[in-house]
Design a protein around this motif. Sequence first.
Motif, mmCIF file in Angstrom:
data_model
loop_
_atom_site.group_PDB
_atom_site.id
_atom_site.type_symbol
_atom_site.label_atom_id
_atom_site.label_comp_id
_atom_site.label_asym_id
_atom_site.label_seq_id
_atom_site.Cartn_x
_atom_site.Cartn_y
_atom_site.Cartn_z
ATOM 1 N N CYS A 317 40.072 44.040 58.134
ATOM 2 C CA CYS A 317 40.905 45.026 57.445
ATOM 3 C C CYS A 317 41.123 44.691 55.970
ATOM 4 N N GLY A 318 40.291 43.843 55.409
ATOM 5 C CA GLY A 318 40.396 43.532 53.984
ATOM 6 C C GLY A 318 41.203 42.292 53.682
ATOM 7 N N GLY A 319 42.249 42.013 54.476
ATOM 8 C CA GLY A 319 43.020 40.786 54.288
ATOM 9 C C GLY A 319 43.997 40.879 53.129
ATOM 10 N N SER A 320 44.705 39.783 52.917
ATOM 11 C CA SER A 320 45.709 39.714 51.860
ATOM 12 C C SER A 320 45.244 38.782 50.742
ATOM 13 N N ALA A 321 45.911 38.888 49.586
ATOM 14 C CA ALA A 321 45.566 38.024 48.455
ATOM 15 C C ALA A 321 45.832 36.562 48.789
ATOM 16 N N ALA A 322 46.904 36.291 49.556
ATOM 17 C CA ALA A 322 47.221 34.903 49.930
ATOM 18 C C ALA A 322 46.128 34.302 50.800
ATOM 19 N N GLU A 323 45.602 35.089 51.755
ATOM 20 C CA GLU A 323 44.529 34.593 52.622
ATOM 21 C C GLU A 323 43.260 34.346 51.821
ATOM 22 N N ARG A 324 42.935 35.259 50.908
ATOM 23 C CA ARG A 324 41.733 35.064 50.088
ATOM 24 C C ARG A 324 41.888 33.855 49.173
ATOM 25 N N ARG A 325 43.103 33.649 48.668
ATOM 26 C CA ARG A 325 43.344 32.475 47.815
ATOM 27 C C ARG A 325 43.167 31.180 48.619
ATOM 28 N N ASN A 326 43.705 31.128 49.832
ATOM 29 C CA ASN A 326 43.574 29.928 50.655
ATOM 30 C C ASN A 326 42.125 29.662 51.036
ATOM 31 N N PHE A 327 41.371 30.723 51.318
ATOM 32 C CA PHE A 327 39.957 30.553 51.662
ATOM 33 C C PHE A 327 39.192 29.948 50.488
ATOM 34 N N GLY A 345 33.860 25.392 40.797
ATOM 35 C CA GLY A 345 34.442 26.212 39.736
ATOM 36 C C GLY A 345 34.399 27.694 40.054
ATOM 37 N N LYS A 346 33.337 28.134 40.718
ATOM 38 C CA LYS A 346 33.225 29.543 41.108
ATOM 39 C C LYS A 346 34.379 29.937 42.033
ATOM 40 N N HIS A 347 34.651 29.110 43.031
ATOM 41 C CA HIS A 347 35.726 29.432 43.972
ATOM 42 C C HIS A 347 37.098 29.183 43.343
ATOM 43 N N PHE A 348 37.184 28.272 42.372
ATOM 44 C CA PHE A 348 38.432 28.087 41.632
ATOM 45 C C PHE A 348 38.783 29.366 40.870
ATOM 46 N N TYR A 349 37.783 30.004 40.281
ATOM 47 C CA TYR A 349 37.990 31.265 39.561
ATOM 48 C C TYR A 349 38.501 32.348 40.514
ATOM 49 N N PHE A 350 37.871 32.463 41.703
ATOM 50 C CA PHE A 350 38.324 33.449 42.688
ATOM 51 C C PHE A 350 39.734 33.140 43.185
ATOM 52 N N GLU A 351 40.033 31.853 43.331
ATOM 53 C CA GLU A 351 41.368 31.444 43.776
ATOM 54 C C GLU A 351 42.431 31.891 42.770
ATOM 55 N N GLN A 352 42.151 31.688 41.479
ATOM 56 C CA GLN A 352 43.116 32.074 40.455
ATOM 57 C C GLN A 352 43.272 33.587 40.375
ATOM 58 N N LYS A 353 42.192 34.335 40.591
ATOM 59 C CA LYS A 353 42.280 35.792 40.589
ATOM 60 C C LYS A 353 43.228 36.287 41.683
ATOM 61 N N GLU A 354 43.109 35.682 42.864
ATOM 62 C CA GLU A 354 43.982 36.089 43.962
ATOM 63 C C GLU A 354 45.426 35.668 43.696
ATOM 64 N N LYS A 355 45.617 34.552 43.036
ATOM 65 C CA LYS A 355 46.974 34.119 42.671
ATOM 66 C C LYS A 355 47.604 35.112 41.707
ATOM 67 N N ARG A 356 46.789 35.618 40.767
ATOM 68 C CA ARG A 356 47.289 36.628 39.825
ATOM 69 C C ARG A 356 47.703 37.902 40.570
ATOM 70 N N LYS A 357 46.920 38.310 41.562
ATOM 71 C CA LYS A 357 47.252 39.501 42.339
ATOM 72 C C LYS A 357 48.549 39.302 43.125
ATOM 73 N N GLU A 358 48.756 38.086 43.631
ATOM 74 C CA GLU A 358 49.995 37.793 44.345
ATOM 75 C C GLU A 358 51.208 37.956 43.433
ATOM 76 N N LEU A 359 51.077 37.487 42.183
ATOM 77 C CA LEU A 359 52.194 37.616 41.238
ATOM 78 C C LEU A 359 52.518 39.077 40.970
ATOM 79 N N TRP A 360 51.493 39.906 40.838
ATOM 80 C CA TRP A 360 51.733 41.327 40.599
ATOM 81 C C TRP A 360 52.394 41.983 41.814
ATOM 82 N N LYS A 361 51.959 41.589 43.004
ATOM 83 C CA LYS A 361 52.554 42.155 44.218
ATOM 84 C C LYS A 361 54.027 41.767 44.326
#
Length: 484
Positions: A317-327, A345-361
């Motif tokens: 179902c797409g999941g949440s930003a927190a789950e994507r950040r943890n992955f 570094g690639k996954h660090f970039y994705f992790e930070q993107k999901e953290k940014r989305k969490e802050l907006w939520k």
Amino acid sequence: MKLELSPKDWLSWSDEAFNEWRREHDFPRIVNFLFETLPYFSIWLSEQTGLTRQDLVFHGPARFIRLYGEPMKFIEHDVSLRLDSHPPKPILRYCFEKKGKNQFRKKKVTRQVDFCSYIDWAYKNRNWVFYKNPSSIEDFVRCLTPSGRSCNTSTFINSDSSIQFNIPSFMPSVTIDEILSNTKQRSAPPSLKLLKLGGGGVTDVDGVVGEKNLEFTNIDNLTLINPIITSFQDISFSTLRNLKIHGQIHAAKLHQCSIEIDVSNGGILECDFEYCDSTISLNESKLFRSSIREKHLRLKLKGTEVSDCCFEYLDICGGSAAERRNFNQSAKMTYSHLGYPDLAGKHFYFEQKEKRKELWKTFSYIGTRDGIVRRLFSLFGFIWMTFQELYWGYGERPFNIILFSLFAVISFSLFGYFNQSSSTAMDLGDSLIFSFQAFTNITIKDVNQVFDVINLIGSIMSFFGVMSVGLLVASLSAKTKNYN
């Protein structure tokens, strides 16, 4: 009927004998369960021209109902060779391919059926298939991953597994009279017990897994030493908990399985784990050209080489930003421990993107109970992380700094070119030189401005120029940092 086969028995059977046993004793009850349980299953089958109920029983229903996301085709072809004037006895083989995929042409195709899997069909028609609550389709798909587990002891060494539809659609309210009565409770959610092929902690040497159809099975608590596993094994909706393999698994595909597998002195080569709930342990082994596309990443590596692998967050179902950040955090730490800074570094970039989305939520979600101060801090954090992402990609996108610098220099030079108060108005060359000198603090030509606003902007440009050089150097050397 006892839904159990001893590992010593089924691992010694031929592939055809095992698959024929399942067609006679196991697949019919699974197909009946799907007809009785999944909404409008018979209508779906009637819409698949050329596909019959007998096909589901003969090949197993998993490949016809699983989530693909695109149309599929089922191909039956003859691989027999003609060596004399007599027509050869047909040797039929079967394959499932994506409808638009260009494969080598089969010479003797005896049958081809284009079909849409049940889950893809249900997603497409969820507004009327699940008219009460269209989003409940996701609950149905999730429940096909085996979750039920029962055992008479706490060790689960002889556990039974099942698929249980523990969702509101199948769980109406139960009264106290129904609970106390001895009559059969109709309100119990549907449950499908899986064929038990493991258990007891049995160890088998040189067992033949081959091309046996292992969908909808329980292969828990089993140790296989040097098993013969034919490439392109496809396992769906099964459990492989406490499964230990001393050897290799090659080109296997596992879809919506519950997995706790331990591989030693071998490897997992060119395998795909999709929508599974996996815990994978490798000891003195190799993880090569495999993809793990799941909701969680649980890898335990000891003396293991990992190369050319893909770790990607994937949820029904797409999941949440927190789950994507943890992955992505788990993938980052795994690659960092293994000495792959680029992939970390690639996954660090994705992790930070999901953290940014969490802050907006946190800031924008109306139903949150967070106070105004926390929400404001979340907003400021979101703005700061957005700037970092665009400016230098959290240190992983140095090219962004170059693009930003070019954009700043060109924009400022155009401002000086079109502004009538500028000393370089309508002089493109001097406008570019002044902008470049302001950004880099390198003097090429004496160009003076008398307009205070332009001089102020030039000072700001100098600040960003110095910062950009420093961040560019830091970004290029970021691959030496410890991502853990």
